[in-house]
Design a protein around this motif. Sequence first.
Motif, short mmCIF file in Angstrom:
data_model
loop_
_atom_site.label_atom_id
_atom_site.label_comp_id
_atom_site.label_asym_id
_atom_site.label_seq_id
_atom_site.Cartn_x
_atom_site.Cartn_y
_atom_site.Cartn_z
N THR A 219 -135.84 56.98 -48.86
CA THR A 219 -136.49 58.01 -49.47
C THR A 219 -138.05 58.59 -49.83
O THR A 219 -138.53 57.69 -49.87
CB THR A 219 -135.48 58.70 -51.00
N VAL A 220 -138.30 59.72 -50.36
CA VAL A 220 -140.05 59.87 -50.83
C VAL A 220 -139.86 58.91 -51.45
O VAL A 220 -141.70 58.97 -51.76
CB VAL A 220 -140.33 61.64 -50.57
N THR A 221 -139.28 59.07 -52.70
CA THR A 221 -139.26 58.44 -54.06
C THR A 221 -139.60 56.69 -53.22
O THR A 221 -139.42 55.70 -54.61
CB THR A 221 -139.24 58.63 -54.64
N GLY A 222 -139.05 56.24 -52.79
CA GLY A 222 -139.11 54.71 -52.46
C GLY A 222 -137.62 54.37 -52.26
O GLY A 222 -136.74 55.48 -51.75
N ARG A 223 -137.16 53.04 -51.93
CA ARG A 223 -135.33 52.94 -51.52
C ARG A 223 -134.42 52.99 -52.44
O ARG A 223 -135.07 52.17 -53.73
CB ARG A 223 -135.14 51.36 -50.94
N VAL A 224 -133.80 53.86 -52.78
CA VAL A 224 -132.57 53.60 -53.42
C VAL A 224 -131.17 52.84 -52.90
O VAL A 224 -130.51 52.84 -51.63
CB VAL A 224 -132.10 55.47 -53.48
N LYS A 225 -130.65 52.05 -53.79
CA LYS A 225 -130.59 51.46 -53.37
C LYS A 225 -128.82 51.16 -54.14
O LYS A 225 -128.68 52.29 -54.98
CB LYS A 225 -130.70 49.48 -53.80
N ASP A 226 -127.57 50.81 -53.92
CA ASP A 226 -126.78 51.23 -54.93
C ASP A 226 -125.71 53.06 -54.98
O ASP A 226 -125.35 52.47 -55.61
CB ASP A 226 -126.42 50.38 -56.22
N VAL A 227 -126.37 53.61 -53.71
CA VAL A 227 -125.77 54.49 -54.08
C VAL A 227 -124.04 54.71 -53.49
O VAL A 227 -123.46 54.14 -51.70
CB VAL A 227 -125.86 55.20 -52.55
N ALA A 228 -123.19 54.97 -54.20
CA ALA A 228 -121.68 54.38 -53.79
C ALA A 228 -121.27 55.66 -52.98
O ALA A 228 -122.01 57.25 -52.42
CB ALA A 228 -120.44 55.06 -55.03
N PHE A 229 -120.34 55.13 -52.08
CA PHE A 229 -119.46 56.40 -51.17
C PHE A 229 -118.16 55.76 -50.65
O PHE A 229 -117.10 55.37 -51.42
CB PHE A 229 -120.23 56.28 -49.58
N THR A 230 -117.53 57.38 -50.32
CA THR A 230 -116.15 57.04 -50.45
C THR A 230 -114.74 57.43 -49.25
O THR A 230 -115.95 58.75 -48.44
CB THR A 230 -115.23 57.53 -51.77
N ALA A 231 -113.73 57.50 -48.50
CA ALA A 231 -113.95 58.62 -47.58
C ALA A 231 -112.24 57.93 -47.59
O ALA A 231 -111.48 57.22 -48.30
CB ALA A 231 -114.46 58.04 -45.92
N SER A 232 -111.62 58.22 -47.16
CA SER A 232 -110.20 58.13 -46.81
C SER A 232 -109.81 56.99 -45.68
O SER A 232 -110.94 56.47 -45.45
CB SER A 232 -109.18 58.97 -45.31
#
Length: 412
Positions: free
Chosen positions: A134-147
Amino acid sequence: MKLTVQIRLLPTPEQAAALEATLHACNEAATWASRVAFERDVKRTFALREHTYGEIRARWGLGAQAAQHVVKKTCDAYTTLKANLKAGNLGRPGSKRYRRATEKPIVFRPEGAQPYDDRMLSWQMAERRVSVWTVTGRVKDVAFTASPGQLATLALHRKGESDLVCRDGMWFLLATCEVPETSLNTDPVDFLGIDLGIVNIATTSDGEIMAGRELNRSRSRERGLRAKLQKKNTPSAKRRLKKRRRKEARRAKDVNHKIAKHVVAEAERTGRGIALEDLTGIRERVRLRKPQRATHSSWSFHQLGQFIAYKARKAGVPVVHVDPAYTSRTCAECGHMDRANRVSQAWFACRSCGFVDHADRNGSRNIRARARELWRCGVQSITPAPPPKQRGEAGRKRSATASGARCASPSL
């Protein structure tokens, strides 16, 4: 074959703010690059990069990869615009719509999609986490989900870029996957004819009818509700309108996916191919009364055809597109063609041999017969050119020969 898997991100408020700032910065930079490309008439990636790359990095603080993707996204937008103009999708040259598209630079929405490659996005499949630049730096540990099916496809076949998308306050990653294809069945025992329609979304030559009454009722209900809310024009009405956005499209897409999956599974199980009508340009060829226009315009036959095509390709099922001219007026038993054969929307009665059947089922049998003839001639698919407009032809699907089968040199 390439497939897109939609993954929903579950960011914290701080992570969502960083993602939003990134999309806004990238799209603002893309709009500026688009203006430069328009003013200097530079629409190729390498040439536009020389004029914009340094300024994008300095003014918006984007990383090297993000700046490269911004320039490429801008050039791709102009390439798509040029293709649409050439295909006539934006009207004739000199028309108001054509001028509006060509007389000013392309503008990108603040929350438009932004492509990410593996240098800007890393996946931790076991933990179901992603690390995003991101423009503010690396954003880590963003959770995701799907089927479960999407997660399995993502883990096994992800390859290439992913697009970061914000839709109605929700965050998604559209990941590109390279899925292996099953070898094509070059010797189908027969074809499964599919007649597409509005009242009945799809009717097979086996006699199975997938009715669209429920979907059409929900569309009518949604249109009425939208009209009432737009008439009120209060803040509460606007909030409800925004909340219901794309609901109708999502419902139709779900129905089309289910129908396509069922059709392809049946064809694969029986060793048959699939025969579809080529309905290209049907909206331009018909003239409708005002009450019919909304229903006809919301008919998503092209989307259903695309779903059937890619699912069939994945399963190795051949697909043939045939000329639909007079399939609704021709008797599937004796071949007699007469406008009077079509008694009503639902029923077909041959004036020559007396054969009676459901009109859509009779049409699907004609589509199957034409697919057999095309395959016998060695043509896997045919897309006829649209005929010139003629008086009295508005109700016909095609202005072509009754047989609809055109032989060519074998392509197998």
